[in-house]
Design a protein around this motif. Structure first.
Motif, mmCIF file in Angstrom:
data_model
loop_
_atom_site.group_PDB
_atom_site.id
_atom_site.type_symbol
_atom_site.label_atom_id
_atom_site.label_comp_id
_atom_site.label_asym_id
_atom_site.label_seq_id
_atom_site.Cartn_x
_atom_site.Cartn_y
_atom_site.Cartn_z
ATOM 1 N N CYS A 282 0.861 -1.199 0.000
ATOM 2 C CA CYS A 282 0.000 0.000 0.000
ATOM 3 C C CYS A 282 0.887 1.235 0.000
ATOM 4 C CB CYS A 282 -0.905 -0.010 1.231
ATOM 5 S SG CYS A 282 -1.935 1.474 1.389
ATOM 6 N N TYR A 283 0.557 2.215 -0.834
ATOM 7 C CA TYR A 283 1.321 3.446 -0.928
ATOM 8 C C TYR A 283 0.404 4.622 -0.556
ATOM 9 C CZ TYR A 283 4.500 0.509 -3.623
ATOM 10 O OH TYR A 283 5.337 -0.491 -4.016
ATOM 11 N N ASN A 284 0.715 5.384 0.483
ATOM 12 C CA ASN A 284 -0.101 6.520 0.924
ATOM 13 C C ASN A 284 0.252 7.783 0.131
ATOM 14 O OD1 ASN A 284 -2.030 7.720 2.900
ATOM 15 N ND2 ASN A 284 -0.246 8.978 3.400
ATOM 16 N N THR A 285 -0.761 8.599 -0.161
ATOM 17 C CA THR A 285 -0.582 9.910 -0.793
ATOM 18 C C THR A 285 -1.411 10.926 -0.026
ATOM 19 O OG1 THR A 285 -2.427 9.554 -2.339
ATOM 20 C CG2 THR A 285 -0.222 8.862 -3.073
ATOM 21 N N GLN A 286 -1.262 12.227 -0.353
ATOM 22 C CA GLN A 286 -2.021 13.274 0.314
ATOM 23 C C GLN A 286 -3.505 13.155 -0.038
ATOM 24 O OE1 GLN A 286 -1.114 16.043 2.511
ATOM 25 N NE2 GLN A 286 0.458 14.462 2.806
ATOM 26 N N GLY A 287 -4.286 12.749 0.935
ATOM 27 C CA GLY A 287 -5.728 12.630 0.742
ATOM 28 C C GLY A 287 -6.150 11.358 0.062
ATOM 29 N N SER A 288 -5.201 10.457 -0.230
ATOM 30 C CA SER A 288 -5.582 9.233 -0.916
ATOM 31 C C SER A 288 -4.488 8.167 -0.716
ATOM 32 C CB SER A 288 -5.804 9.516 -2.414
ATOM 33 O OG SER A 288 -6.306 8.367 -3.059
ATOM 34 N N PHE A 289 -4.474 7.105 -1.557
ATOM 35 C CA PHE A 289 -3.499 6.007 -1.507
ATOM 36 C C PHE A 289 -3.657 5.226 -2.792
ATOM 37 C CE2 PHE A 289 -7.399 4.051 -0.336
ATOM 38 C CZ PHE A 289 -7.314 2.751 -0.748
ATOM 39 N N TYR A 290 -2.703 4.294 -3.027
ATOM 40 C CA TYR A 290 -2.864 3.346 -4.129
ATOM 41 C C TYR A 290 -2.139 2.056 -3.766
ATOM 42 C CZ TYR A 290 1.885 4.496 -5.717
ATOM 43 O OH TYR A 290 3.244 4.665 -5.795
ATOM 44 N N CYS A 291 -2.536 0.990 -4.429
ATOM 45 C CA CYS A 291 -2.000 -0.339 -4.143
ATOM 46 C C CYS A 291 -1.067 -0.790 -5.266
ATOM 47 C CB CYS A 291 -3.125 -1.360 -3.998
ATOM 48 S SG CYS A 291 -4.278 -0.991 -2.651
ATOM 49 N N GLY A 292 -0.051 -1.609 -4.880
ATOM 50 C CA GLY A 292 0.841 -2.169 -5.885
ATOM 51 C C GLY A 292 0.142 -3.260 -6.690
ATOM 52 N N ALA A 293 0.914 -3.896 -7.576
ATOM 53 C CA ALA A 293 0.356 -4.932 -8.446
ATOM 54 C C ALA A 293 0.254 -6.258 -7.693
ATOM 55 C CB ALA A 293 1.241 -5.091 -9.674
ATOM 56 N N CYS A 294 -0.682 -7.069 -8.147
ATOM 57 C CA CYS A 294 -0.836 -8.405 -7.566
ATOM 58 C C CYS A 294 0.407 -9.246 -7.933
ATOM 59 C CB CYS A 294 -2.089 -9.078 -8.104
ATOM 60 S SG CYS A 294 -3.626 -8.274 -7.571
ATOM 61 N N PRO A 295 0.857 -10.127 -7.049
ATOM 62 C CA PRO A 295 2.048 -10.950 -7.350
ATOM 63 C C PRO A 295 1.757 -11.974 -8.441
ATOM 64 C CG PRO A 295 1.062 -11.635 -5.274
ATOM 65 C CD PRO A 295 0.324 -10.396 -5.708
ATOM 66 N N ALA A 296 2.833 -12.624 -8.894
ATOM 67 C CA ALA A 296 2.681 -13.644 -9.933
ATOM 68 C C ALA A 296 1.756 -14.756 -9.462
ATOM 69 C CB ALA A 296 4.058 -14.211 -10.293
ATOM 70 N N GLY A 297 0.971 -15.230 -10.347
ATOM 71 C CA GLY A 297 -0.001 -16.267 -10.022
ATOM 72 C C GLY A 297 -1.323 -15.699 -9.564
ATOM 73 N N TRP A 298 -1.374 -14.373 -9.499
ATOM 74 C CA TRP A 298 -2.610 -13.699 -9.098
ATOM 75 C C TRP A 298 -2.945 -12.619 -10.130
ATOM 76 C CZ3 TRP A 298 -5.042 -15.387 -4.651
ATOM 77 C CH2 TRP A 298 -4.288 -16.211 -3.802
ATOM 78 N N GLN A 299 -4.206 -12.291 -10.188
ATOM 79 C CA GLN A 299 -4.655 -11.229 -11.084
ATOM 80 C C GLN A 299 -5.640 -10.323 -10.342
ATOM 81 O OE1 GLN A 299 -6.600 -13.086 -14.388
ATOM 82 N NE2 GLN A 299 -8.203 -14.061 -13.141
ATOM 83 N N GLY A 300 -5.649 -9.005 -10.687
ATOM 84 C CA GLY A 300 -6.520 -8.028 -10.030
ATOM 85 C C GLY A 300 -5.878 -6.652 -10.035
ATOM 86 N N ASN A 301 -6.471 -5.691 -9.256
ATOM 87 C CA ASN A 301 -6.006 -4.305 -9.242
ATOM 88 C C ASN A 301 -5.157 -3.973 -8.023
ATOM 89 O OD1 ASN A 301 -7.932 -4.349 -7.269
ATOM 90 N ND2 ASN A 301 -9.397 -3.040 -8.365
#
Length: 377
Positions: A282-301
């Motif tokens: 998880c990566y925090n930003t000002q007023g929000s955040f975003y998530c990294g990529a799913c690892p190998a063998g997994w799919q999603g956002n």
């Protein structure tokens, strides 16, 4: 006067016409037996529609009535008209003979009337001076009152906030306007003052009569909440704004400050916003955040990840010749064992020579021959 004389002659002519019409037939009959008539005799002729009266030479035309009789044309009395004409002529002759002046008796009456008018004006002027001296000249009306002169007295018209004979008594507006729209509103306290009053408003209200409600969100003229929506609240302390902020997602109000100016670190929340199985950064930003990529063998956002079944595609990379079973696992897979007669990791299987070891189990003098599936000859 000349017009009146002409009118009189016109009446005479009309009268002759009326009389002549009555004798026209008789004259016509006489003309049939016409004899010679001398110039001394009067004559009446009809000439091309005209009625002509002719007297004897040097003779007159006369109208003579009884004592109570009148000579009239229609409703007009010719006798009265002649009398009025004579009277008018006498008045005109008098004016001409006296140079157009007014008769002495009229002049005397006019002079007497002028004297009486002057005396009356003098008495009125003296009375006004007396009344003014007794009444309004002393300026008795106070506080903007208007003074009206009366006979040996005066009267003051007072403004609404003053009363009394001389407008010197203060009106208590707090009593007069209590419970009306002209007094203090919304629970304010009324304070009477000389000639006026004031209102002490409750903290939430302002204005001369406390009719203006504070809206701190609108009156501030700026965004009080910064990253949020301002909701006005009733003031508790006079002069101290009162409101609350509904913060946007990713922002919060720090202690002692209602504005939404503090960033929320979503990555540190008890409930993680990104996937935990598998774990995603998880990566925090000002007023929000975003998530990294799913690892190998997994799919999603990154917020959520789903397992990928690798075995559905090309047997997951496991050997197909010989066929090796692909076994899917959460986030990965593995291949089964190579079949007998083959060796390898399941992805790659190589046929083995079983005859090379202990003659493949055959009798020492026998000949061993290797074939697929471990069949020996």
């Amino acid at each position: 006067m000349a017009g009146t004389l002409q009118l009189s002659w016109l009446f005479f002519i009309l009268l002759f016409l009326l009389v002549g019409l009555q004798g026209e037939e008789r004259d016509a009959a006489q003309r049939r037996n016409k004899r010679s008539i001398s110039n001394d005799q009067p004559r009446m002729l009809s000439d091309n529609g005209h009625l002509v009266f002719t007297t004897g030479e040097n003779k007159d035309i006369r109208f003579q009535t009884s004592a109570s009789g009148r000579v009239k044309v229609g409703t007009e009395d010719l006798t009265q008209l002649l009398t009025q004409i004579k009277t008018n002529k006498d008045d005109i002759d008098y004016i001409k003979s006296h140079g157009g002046g007014v008769p002495p008796d009229i002049t005397n009456k006019l002079n007497q009337l002028d004297t009486k008018v002057s005396a009356a004006e003098n008495r009125v002027t003296a009375l006004e001076a007396t009344v003014h001296r007794v009444a309004c000249s002393s300026n008795p009306c106070q506080n903007g009152g208007t003074c009206l002169n009366l006979l040996n007295s005066y009267h003051c018209l007072c403004p609404n906030n003053w009363a009394g004979p001389n407008c010197a008594t203060d009106v208590n507006e707090c009593q007069v306007y209590a419970g009306t729209f002209q007094g203090c509103q919304n629970g304010a306290t009324c304070v009477n003052t000389p000639g006026s009053f004031t209102c002490t408003c409750s903290p939430e209200w302002s204005g001369s009569l406390c009719t203006v409600r504070y809206d701190d969100c609108r009156n501030a003229g700026r965004d009080l909440c910064v990253h949020g929506t301002c909701i006005d609240a009733d003031r508790v302390v006079t002069g101290q704004p009162k409101y609350q902020c509904i913060c946007e997602s990713g922002w919060e109000a720090p202690a002692g400050n209602p504005a939404c100016v503090a960033d929320v670190n979503e990555c540190d929340l008890p409930v993680k916003p990104c996937s935990t199985n598998p774990a995603v950064t998880c990566y925090n930003t000002q007023g929000s955040f975003y998530c990294g990529a799913c690892p190998a063998g997994w799919q999603g956002n990154g917020y959520s990840c789903q397992d990928v079944d690798e075995c559905l595609t090309n047997n997951g990379g496991c050997s197909t010749t010989p066929m090796v079973q692909c076994l899917n696992t959460m986030g990965s897979f593995h291949c089964g064992s190579c079949p007998p007669g083959y060796e390898g990791d399941g992805r790659t299987c190589t046929q083995t020579n079983i005859c090379a070891v202990n003659n493949g189990g055959c009798y020492p003098t026998a000949t061993c021959s290797s074939k697929p599936s471990g069949i020996k000859e």
